[in-house]
Design a protein around this motif. Structure first.
Motif, PDB file in Angstrom:
ATOM      1  N   LEU A  59     -10.092 -13.539  16.828  1.00  0.00           N
ATOM      2  CA  LEU A  59     -10.036 -12.248  16.130  1.00  0.00           C
ATOM      3  C   LEU A  59      -8.979 -12.201  15.030  1.00  0.00           C
ATOM      4  N   ARG A  60      -8.058 -13.160  15.031  1.00  0.00           N
ATOM      5  CA  ARG A  60      -6.874 -13.091  14.172  1.00  0.00           C
ATOM      6  C   ARG A  60      -7.187 -12.879  12.694  1.00  0.00           C
ATOM      7  N   GLU A  61      -8.160 -13.599  12.169  1.00  0.00           N
ATOM      8  CA  GLU A  61      -8.465 -13.486  10.736  1.00  0.00           C
ATOM      9  C   GLU A  61      -8.950 -12.082  10.385  1.00  0.00           C
ATOM     10  N   ASP A  62      -9.866 -11.552  11.197  1.00  0.00           N
ATOM     11  CA  ASP A  62     -10.356 -10.200  10.931  1.00  0.00           C
ATOM     12  C   ASP A  62      -9.268  -9.156  11.158  1.00  0.00           C
ATOM     13  N   LEU A  63      -8.402  -9.379  12.140  1.00  0.00           N
ATOM     14  CA  LEU A  63      -7.275  -8.475  12.366  1.00  0.00           C
ATOM     15  C   LEU A  63      -6.379  -8.438  11.136  1.00  0.00           C
ATOM     16  N   ALA A  64      -6.066  -9.617  10.614  1.00  0.00           N
ATOM     17  CA  ALA A  64      -5.181  -9.703   9.447  1.00  0.00           C
ATOM     18  C   ALA A  64      -5.772  -8.967   8.248  1.00  0.00           C
ATOM     19  N   LYS A  65      -7.081  -9.078   8.048  1.00  0.00           N
ATOM     20  CA  LYS A  65      -7.734  -8.387   6.924  1.00  0.00           C
ATOM     21  C   LYS A  65      -7.549  -6.878   7.023  1.00  0.00           C
ATOM     22  N   LEU A  66      -7.469  -6.373   8.254  1.00  0.00           N
ATOM     23  CA  LEU A  66      -7.311  -4.936   8.480  1.00  0.00           C
ATOM     24  C   LEU A  66      -5.839  -4.538   8.612  1.00  0.00           C
ATOM     25  N   GLY A  67      -4.942  -5.515   8.516  1.00  0.00           N
ATOM     26  CA  GLY A  67      -3.520  -5.228   8.689  1.00  0.00           C
ATOM     27  C   GLY A  67      -3.162  -4.934  10.137  1.00  0.00           C
ATOM     28  N   LEU A  68      -3.937  -5.497  11.056  1.00  0.00           N
ATOM     29  CA  LEU A  68      -3.718  -5.234  12.476  1.00  0.00           C
ATOM     30  C   LEU A  68      -3.145  -6.463  13.182  1.00  0.00           C
ATOM     31  N   THR A  69      -2.468  -6.199  14.269  1.00  0.00           N
ATOM     32  CA  THR A  69      -1.991  -7.239  15.178  1.00  0.00           C
ATOM     33  C   THR A  69      -2.737  -7.066  16.496  1.00  0.00           C
ATOM     34  N   THR A  70      -2.566  -8.000  17.413  1.00  0.00           N
ATOM     35  CA  THR A  70      -3.218  -7.877  18.713  1.00  0.00           C
ATOM     36  C   THR A  70      -2.801  -6.583  19.421  1.00  0.00           C
ATOM     37  N   PRO A  71      -1.508  -6.223  19.483  1.00  0.00           N
ATOM     38  CA  PRO A  71      -1.160  -4.952  20.131  1.00  0.00           C
ATOM     39  C   PRO A  71      -1.787  -3.728  19.454  1.00  0.00           C
ATOM     40  N   LYS A  72      -1.859  -3.749  18.121  1.00  0.00           N
ATOM     41  CA  LYS A  72      -2.489  -2.629  17.413  1.00  0.00           C
ATOM     42  C   LYS A  72      -3.980  -2.574  17.728  1.00  0.00           C
ATOM     43  N   MET A  73      -4.637  -3.738  17.747  1.00  0.00           N
ATOM     44  CA  MET A  73      -6.074  -3.790  18.052  1.00  0.00           C
ATOM     45  C   MET A  73      -6.329  -3.281  19.464  1.00  0.00           C
ATOM     46  N   ARG A  74      -5.521  -3.728  20.414  1.00  0.00           N
ATOM     47  CA  ARG A  74      -5.713  -3.272  21.798  1.00  0.00           C
ATOM     48  C   ARG A  74      -5.527  -1.769  21.912  1.00  0.00           C
ATOM     49  N   THR A  75      -4.552  -1.245  21.175  1.00  0.00           N
ATOM     50  CA  THR A  75      -4.306   0.196  21.178  1.00  0.00           C
ATOM     51  C   THR A  75      -5.516   0.948  20.651  1.00  0.00           C
ATOM     52  N   LEU A  76      -6.032   0.519  19.504  1.00  0.00           N
ATOM     53  CA  LEU A  76      -7.209   1.187  18.938  1.00  0.00           C
ATOM     54  C   LEU A  76      -8.426   1.030  19.838  1.00  0.00           C
ATOM     55  N   ALA A  77      -8.587  -0.146  20.441  1.00  0.00           N
ATOM     56  CA  ALA A  77      -9.729  -0.370  21.334  1.00  0.00           C
ATOM     57  C   ALA A  77      -9.688   0.589  22.510  1.00  0.00           C
ATOM     58  N   VAL A  78      -8.527   0.711  23.137  1.00  0.00           N
ATOM     59  CA  VAL A  78      -8.404   1.614  24.290  1.00  0.00           C
ATOM     60  C   VAL A  78      -8.648   3.054  23.860  1.00  0.00           C
ATOM     61  N   LEU A  79      -8.017   3.477  22.764  1.00  0.00           N
ATOM     62  CA  LEU A  79      -8.166   4.858  22.315  1.00  0.00           C
ATOM     63  C   LEU A  79      -9.584   5.165  21.849  1.00  0.00           C
ATOM     64  N   SER A  80     -10.325   4.150  21.432  1.00  0.00           N
ATOM     65  CA  SER A  80     -11.714   4.388  21.022  1.00  0.00           C
ATOM     66  C   SER A  80     -12.588   4.736  22.234  1.00  0.00           C
ATOM     67  N   VAL A  81     -12.107   4.365  23.421  1.00  0.00           N
ATOM     68  CA  VAL A  81     -12.856   4.642  24.653  1.00  0.00           C
ATOM     69  C   VAL A  81     -12.241   5.811  25.424  1.00  0.00           C
ATOM     70  N   VAL A  82     -10.905   5.831  25.529  1.00  0.00           N
ATOM     71  CA  VAL A  82     -10.187   6.875  26.276  1.00  0.00           C
ATOM     72  C   VAL A  82      -9.124   7.434  25.341  1.00  0.00           C
ATOM     73  N   ASP A  83      -9.448   8.505  24.648  1.00  0.00           N
ATOM     74  CA  ASP A  83      -8.541   9.054  23.642  1.00  0.00           C
ATOM     75  C   ASP A  83      -7.552  10.033  24.277  1.00  0.00           C
ATOM     76  N   GLY A  84      -6.442  10.238  23.605  1.00  0.00           N
ATOM     77  CA  GLY A  84      -5.470  11.237  24.025  1.00  0.00           C
ATOM     78  C   GLY A  84      -4.646  10.832  25.232  1.00  0.00           C
ATOM     79  N   LEU A  85      -4.352   9.559  25.364  1.00  0.00           N
ATOM     80  CA  LEU A  85      -3.593   9.066  26.514  1.00  0.00           C
ATOM     81  C   LEU A  85      -2.099   9.285  26.342  1.00  0.00           C
ATOM     82  N   LEU A  86      -1.410   9.460  27.465  1.00  0.00           N
ATOM     83  CA  LEU A  86       0.040   9.445  27.456  1.00  0.00           C
ATOM     84  C   LEU A  86       0.493   8.029  27.110  1.00  0.00           C
ATOM     85  N   VAL A  87       1.639   7.900  26.449  1.00  0.00           N
ATOM     86  CA  VAL A  87       2.105   6.603  25.974  1.00  0.00           C
ATOM     87  C   VAL A  87       2.212   5.590  27.118  1.00  0.00           C
TER      88      VAL A  87
END
Length: 161
Positions: free
Chosen positions: A40-68
């Motif tokens: 995923l690294r190349e596509d992440l880089a194109k979007l300015g994302l890192t693995t932690p950012k991608m995981r965050t967006l992935a989780v929030l895309s399924v379960v939004d509004g979570l406590l930190v």
């Protein structure tokens, strides 16, 4: 006793060299996730994302509004790393942090439309990598594997979610 368990807490059992890396599940899981993240690294880089950012967006895309704290567990990211990722994602307009209505000290994180769009543009690559991992594995094997992973997670999890 289950023959797949390599030792109990009181039994020394076989050493890693006797088991072998190719039979040691944690090693295999780390290799698999390392390759998955690398794919995923190349596509992440194109979007300015890192693995932690991608995981965050992935989780929030399924379960939004979570406590930190819960988001850190679901995204499998240390809270300090998550905090830096959230700062960057918020600066890029991909997430929004708001005080929890029941506890003003707690923060909830929500994905924005920009964050959802970024994740959706990454999803085809994620799906392709996932499909490649399971090539040649039939539906029954896949279902059994996922069920086993869920049992393993249940055995080791620290939270009730």
């Amino acid at each position: 006793m289950n023959e797949h368990i390599i030792s109990s807490e009181n039994d020394e059992g076989p050493r890693l060299g006797e088991i072998g890396l190719q039979q040691f599940a944690p090693y295999l899981m780390n290799r698999i996730m390392g390759r998955y993240n690398a794919s995923l690294r190349e596509d992440l880089a194109k979007l300015g994302l890192t693995t932690p950012k991608m995981r965050t967006l992935a989780v929030l895309s399924v379960v939004d509004g979570l406590l930190v704290g819960r988001l850190a567990v679901y995204a499998v990211v240390e809270q300090s790393t998550l905090s830096r990722a959230l700062d960057a994602l918020e600066a890029d307009g991909m997430v929004r942090r708001t005080p929890d209505q029941e506890d003003s000290r707690a923060i909830r994180v929500s994905i924005t439309e920009a964050g959802r769009a970024a994740f959706e543009s990454l999803w085809p690559t994620m799906r392709q990598s996932y499909n490649r991992m399971f090539a040649g594995i039939d539906a029954a094997e896949h279902a059994a594997f996922v069920a086993t992973l869920q049992k393993v997670l249940n055995n080791i999890k620290k939270h009730d979610f």
